[in-house]
Design a protein around this motif. Structure first.
Motif, PDB file in Angstrom:
ATOM      1  N   UNK A 172      -0.216 -30.247 -20.687  1.00 27.51           N
ATOM      2  CA  UNK A 172      -0.291 -29.333 -21.816  1.00 27.51           C
ATOM      3  C   UNK A 172       0.478 -28.045 -21.554  1.00 27.51           C
ATOM      4  N   UNK A 173       1.286 -27.665 -22.536  1.00 27.33           N
ATOM      5  CA  UNK A 173       2.037 -26.419 -22.451  1.00 27.33           C
ATOM      6  C   UNK A 173       1.149 -25.263 -22.921  1.00 27.33           C
ATOM      7  N   UNK A 174       1.538 -24.010 -22.646  1.00 31.73           N
ATOM      8  CA  UNK A 174       0.702 -22.862 -23.044  1.00 31.73           C
ATOM      9  C   UNK A 174       0.329 -22.839 -24.519  1.00 31.73           C
ATOM     10  N   UNK A 175       1.249 -23.231 -25.405  1.00 33.93           N
ATOM     11  CA  UNK A 175       0.958 -23.206 -26.832  1.00 33.93           C
ATOM     12  C   UNK A 175      -0.207 -24.145 -27.167  1.00 33.93           C
ATOM     13  N   UNK A 176      -0.216 -25.338 -26.585  1.00 34.89           N
ATOM     14  CA  UNK A 176      -1.292 -26.296 -26.840  1.00 34.89           C
ATOM     15  C   UNK A 176      -2.605 -25.793 -26.258  1.00 34.89           C
ATOM     16  N   UNK A 177      -2.544 -25.176 -25.081  1.00 32.82           N
ATOM     17  CA  UNK A 177      -3.749 -24.641 -24.455  1.00 32.82           C
ATOM     18  C   UNK A 177      -4.344 -23.513 -25.288  1.00 32.82           C
ATOM     19  N   UNK A 178      -3.467 -22.697 -25.898  1.00 29.94           N
ATOM     20  CA  UNK A 178      -3.940 -21.530 -26.644  1.00 29.94           C
ATOM     21  C   UNK A 178      -4.344 -21.850 -28.072  1.00 29.94           C
ATOM     22  N   UNK A 179      -3.697 -22.828 -28.706  1.00 30.26           N
ATOM     23  CA  UNK A 179      -3.875 -23.064 -30.136  1.00 30.26           C
ATOM     24  C   UNK A 179      -4.748 -24.258 -30.481  1.00 30.26           C
ATOM     25  N   UNK A 180      -5.298 -24.942 -29.478  1.00 33.20           N
ATOM     26  CA  UNK A 180      -6.190 -26.075 -29.740  1.00 33.20           C
ATOM     27  C   UNK A 180      -7.439 -25.953 -28.871  1.00 33.20           C
ATOM     28  N   UNK A 181      -8.420 -26.796 -29.156  1.00 31.07           N
ATOM     29  CA  UNK A 181      -9.666 -26.770 -28.384  1.00 31.07           C
ATOM     30  C   UNK A 181      -9.472 -27.269 -26.957  1.00 31.07           C
ATOM     31  N   UNK A 182      -8.353 -27.939 -26.685  1.00 35.54           N
ATOM     32  CA  UNK A 182      -8.144 -28.507 -25.358  1.00 35.54           C
ATOM     33  C   UNK A 182      -8.002 -27.433 -24.288  1.00 35.54           C
ATOM     34  N   UNK A 183      -7.616 -26.231 -24.688  1.00 32.86           N
ATOM     35  CA  UNK A 183      -7.485 -25.155 -23.710  1.00 32.86           C
ATOM     36  C   UNK A 183      -8.818 -24.723 -23.139  1.00 32.86           C
ATOM     37  N   UNK A 184      -9.905 -24.958 -23.870  1.00 35.54           N
ATOM     38  CA  UNK A 184     -11.227 -24.512 -23.425  1.00 35.54           C
ATOM     39  C   UNK A 184     -12.163 -25.670 -23.101  1.00 35.54           C
ATOM     40  N   UNK A 185     -11.680 -26.899 -23.191  1.00 39.70           N
ATOM     41  CA  UNK A 185     -12.537 -28.050 -22.903  1.00 39.70           C
ATOM     42  C   UNK A 185     -12.987 -28.009 -21.433  1.00 39.70           C
ATOM     43  N   UNK A 186     -14.282 -28.210 -21.221  1.00 40.85           N
ATOM     44  CA  UNK A 186     -14.829 -28.223 -19.872  1.00 40.85           C
ATOM     45  C   UNK A 186     -14.917 -29.652 -19.356  1.00 40.85           C
ATOM     46  N   UNK A 187     -14.803 -29.807 -18.043  1.00 40.18           N
ATOM     47  CA  UNK A 187     -14.922 -31.134 -17.445  1.00 40.18           C
ATOM     48  C   UNK A 187     -16.270 -31.737 -17.820  1.00 40.18           C
ATOM     49  N   UNK A 188     -16.242 -32.984 -18.271  1.00 38.08           N
ATOM     50  CA  UNK A 188     -17.453 -33.673 -18.682  1.00 38.08           C
ATOM     51  C   UNK A 188     -17.641 -33.726 -20.190  1.00 38.08           C
ATOM     52  N   UNK A 189     -16.939 -32.866 -20.932  1.00 41.58           N
ATOM     53  CA  UNK A 189     -17.074 -32.867 -22.385  1.00 41.58           C
ATOM     54  C   UNK A 189     -16.343 -34.063 -22.982  1.00 41.58           C
ATOM     55  N   UNK A 190     -16.827 -34.540 -24.117  1.00 39.51           N
ATOM     56  CA  UNK A 190     -16.235 -35.705 -24.761  1.00 39.51           C
ATOM     57  C   UNK A 190     -15.147 -35.308 -25.746  1.00 39.51           C
TER      58      UNK A 190
END
Length: 239
Positions: A172-190
């Protein structure tokens, strides 16, 4: 149809349980712009239908409601949402628009879990330039993934870096990390997973593949001579 290019990060306003289904209300000013009753909006990769009346949408609250049936709650991670949850939102693609991601139906094939996050390089200012995420991959969909192929994770169109039998990675590039929920997804989350629909169509066609009967070719179940007449004798026997 969608493209997997997230338009905005929305937020769950409320969830009303109605029997074994739910009505979810979401805040998303961008996707609500010009929205009409019956429009399709993808929420974390799940295609939902706007159920608000024209009058409610005209109020300009930047919010919309959608009904989520029991099957959808069972097949996706939407059942885990709560008021305040952030969600990826995308309106249905317009015919003739640029296809920035890949063809996404908004039909979840399976759910996976985030197994690990591996930070990549950082720029001179210390900002993360990319990050590798590994997700679990159910057996039911693992055969559809190939290296450098496409997959949708929570509605985000991504390129597969590594396709293992029971997991896969994406970068994931910075834009995807910042603009989607994937940037904050924690290990173990579905997360919701949708594989490339083209792979499923190819598999279906190969399963039902039959060779057409061509003139002059014998049918193994009804051998004929070049004249088209049945042959009773076995090969090598006189007729």
């Amino acid at each position: 149809m969608f493209t997997g290019i997230i338009e905005e990060l929305g937020e769950v306003v409320s969830i009303e349980e109605i029997g074994d289904s739910s009505r979810i209300r979401l805040r998303g000013p961008v996707v609500c712009t010009g929205a009409r009753h019956g429009d399709s909006i993808a929420v974390n990769g799940v295609c939902l239908t706007v159920v608000d009346s024209p009058a409610e949408l005209a109020a300009g609250t930047g919010e919309f409601s959608a009904d989520v049936m029991a099957e959808t709650l069972h097949r996706s991670s939407l059942g885990e949402l709560a008021p305040g949850s952030r969600v990826n939102l995308e309106r249905a693609m317009a015919l003739g628009a640029r296809l920035g991601g890949h063809l996404v139906q908004g039909h979840v094939d399976a759910t996976g879990r985030l197994l690990s996050r591996e930070p990549g390089e950082r720029g001179a200012d210390g900002t993360l330039r990319w990050e590798v995420l590994r997700f679990s991959l159910p057996d039911t969909v693992s055969r559809y993934l190939v290296e450098k192929g496409s997959i949708t994770v929570d509605g985000v169109s991504l390129t597969v870096v590594e396709a293992a039998r029971d997991s896969f990675t994406v970068s994931l590039i910075p834009a995807t990390l910042a603009l989607t929920t994937l940037g904050a997804r924690a290990v173990g989350e579905s997360v919701n997973l949708e594989v490339d629909v083209l792979a499923k169509y190819v598999e279906r066609l190969l399963e039902s593949r039959t060779l057409p009967a061509l003139p002059g070719l014998s049918d193994p179940t009804n051998p004929t001579d070049p004249t088209g007449l049945p042959v009773d004798a076995a090969p090598g026997e006189s007729q």
